[in-house]
Scaffold this motif. Sequence first.
Motif, PDB file in Angstrom:
ATOM      1  N   HIS A  68      35.170  45.084  34.327  1.00 28.85           N
ATOM      2  CA  HIS A  68      36.406  45.867  34.232  1.00 28.85           C
ATOM      3  C   HIS A  68      36.084  47.340  33.992  1.00 28.85           C
ATOM      4  O   HIS A  68      36.678  48.231  34.612  1.00 28.85           O
ATOM      5  CB  HIS A  68      37.302  45.317  33.118  1.00 28.85           C
ATOM      6  CG  HIS A  68      38.589  46.046  32.969  1.00 28.85           C
ATOM      7  ND1 HIS A  68      38.754  47.057  32.051  1.00 28.85           N
ATOM      8  CD2 HIS A  68      39.764  45.935  33.645  1.00 28.85           C
ATOM      9  CE1 HIS A  68      39.983  47.537  32.157  1.00 28.85           C
ATOM     10  NE2 HIS A  68      40.617  46.865  33.114  1.00 28.85           N
ATOM     11  N   SER A  69      35.141  47.613  33.095  1.00 31.57           N
ATOM     12  CA  SER A  69      34.764  48.998  32.815  1.00 31.57           C
ATOM     13  C   SER A  69      34.176  49.680  34.051  1.00 31.57           C
ATOM     14  O   SER A  69      34.470  50.849  34.320  1.00 31.57           O
ATOM     15  CB  SER A  69      33.748  49.060  31.667  1.00 31.57           C
ATOM     16  OG  SER A  69      34.368  48.716  30.450  1.00 31.57           O
ATOM     17  N   GLN A  71      34.814  48.939  37.179  1.00 31.77           N
ATOM     18  CA  GLN A  71      35.879  49.135  38.178  1.00 31.77           C
ATOM     19  C   GLN A  71      36.819  50.275  37.795  1.00 31.77           C
ATOM     20  O   GLN A  71      37.255  51.032  38.651  1.00 31.77           O
ATOM     21  CB  GLN A  71      36.686  47.840  38.354  1.00 31.77           C
ATOM     22  CG  GLN A  71      35.922  46.751  39.048  1.00 31.77           C
ATOM     23  CD  GLN A  71      36.665  45.421  39.051  1.00 31.77           C
ATOM     24  OE1 GLN A  71      37.746  45.282  38.471  1.00 31.77           O
ATOM     25  NE2 GLN A  71      36.072  44.425  39.691  1.00 31.77           N
ATOM     26  N   THR A  72      37.147  50.392  36.518  1.00 36.65           N
ATOM     27  CA  THR A  72      38.127  51.380  36.075  1.00 36.65           C
ATOM     28  C   THR A  72      37.498  52.685  35.596  1.00 36.65           C
ATOM     29  O   THR A  72      38.189  53.700  35.483  1.00 36.65           O
ATOM     30  CB  THR A  72      38.984  50.819  34.926  1.00 36.65           C
ATOM     31  OG1 THR A  72      38.135  50.556  33.796  1.00 36.65           O
ATOM     32  CG2 THR A  72      39.719  49.563  35.355  1.00 36.65           C
ATOM     33  N   THR A  74      36.475  53.128  32.632  1.00 41.37           N
ATOM     34  CA  THR A  74      36.908  53.325  31.250  1.00 41.37           C
ATOM     35  C   THR A  74      36.324  52.229  30.355  1.00 41.37           C
ATOM     36  O   THR A  74      36.006  51.141  30.819  1.00 41.37           O
ATOM     37  CB  THR A  74      38.443  53.258  31.117  1.00 41.37           C
ATOM     38  OG1 THR A  74      38.892  51.962  31.529  1.00 41.37           O
ATOM     39  CG2 THR A  74      39.112  54.332  31.960  1.00 41.37           C
TER      40      THR A  74
END
Length: 142
Positions: A68-69, A71-72, A74
């Motif tokens: 997730h980090s 991909q985003t 963040t």
Amino acid sequence: MNMKIDFAELVHSMGDAVVISNAKGDIIYWNSAAERIFGFSQSEALGSSLDLIIPERLRHRHNEGYEHSMQTGTTRYGDKLLTVPALHKSGKPLSIAFTVSMIFDANHQATAVAAVIRDDTERFNEQRALKKRIAELEGQSK
């Protein structure tokens, strides 16, 4: 005073581990303190997944968050000190405290994560023993 600092030498000589992993979660940097803390040599660690030091029961959750980090671009842990379980090469459990920093390319795409890690096992064990002792003393006073 205009002093040049050799950052590669600085990171190599730090007492804290510096571990950098690429977008896939493969280790691309592993300093000598990481060798000391985790027991894996640089040649054993480089190219390996971070699963090398993550307890099996936590890998799925870690990998989901890592993906997730990436991909985003963040992370909710950017300025927080994290304390989590980890593994030594011998299989011995560790408690580590660390901070993370996202690394971006020129297009602001996340390409890696850098972590500065300290072995927190002794402090963690002392704190756990103190909590146990307090609970025992509170139980005796009732």
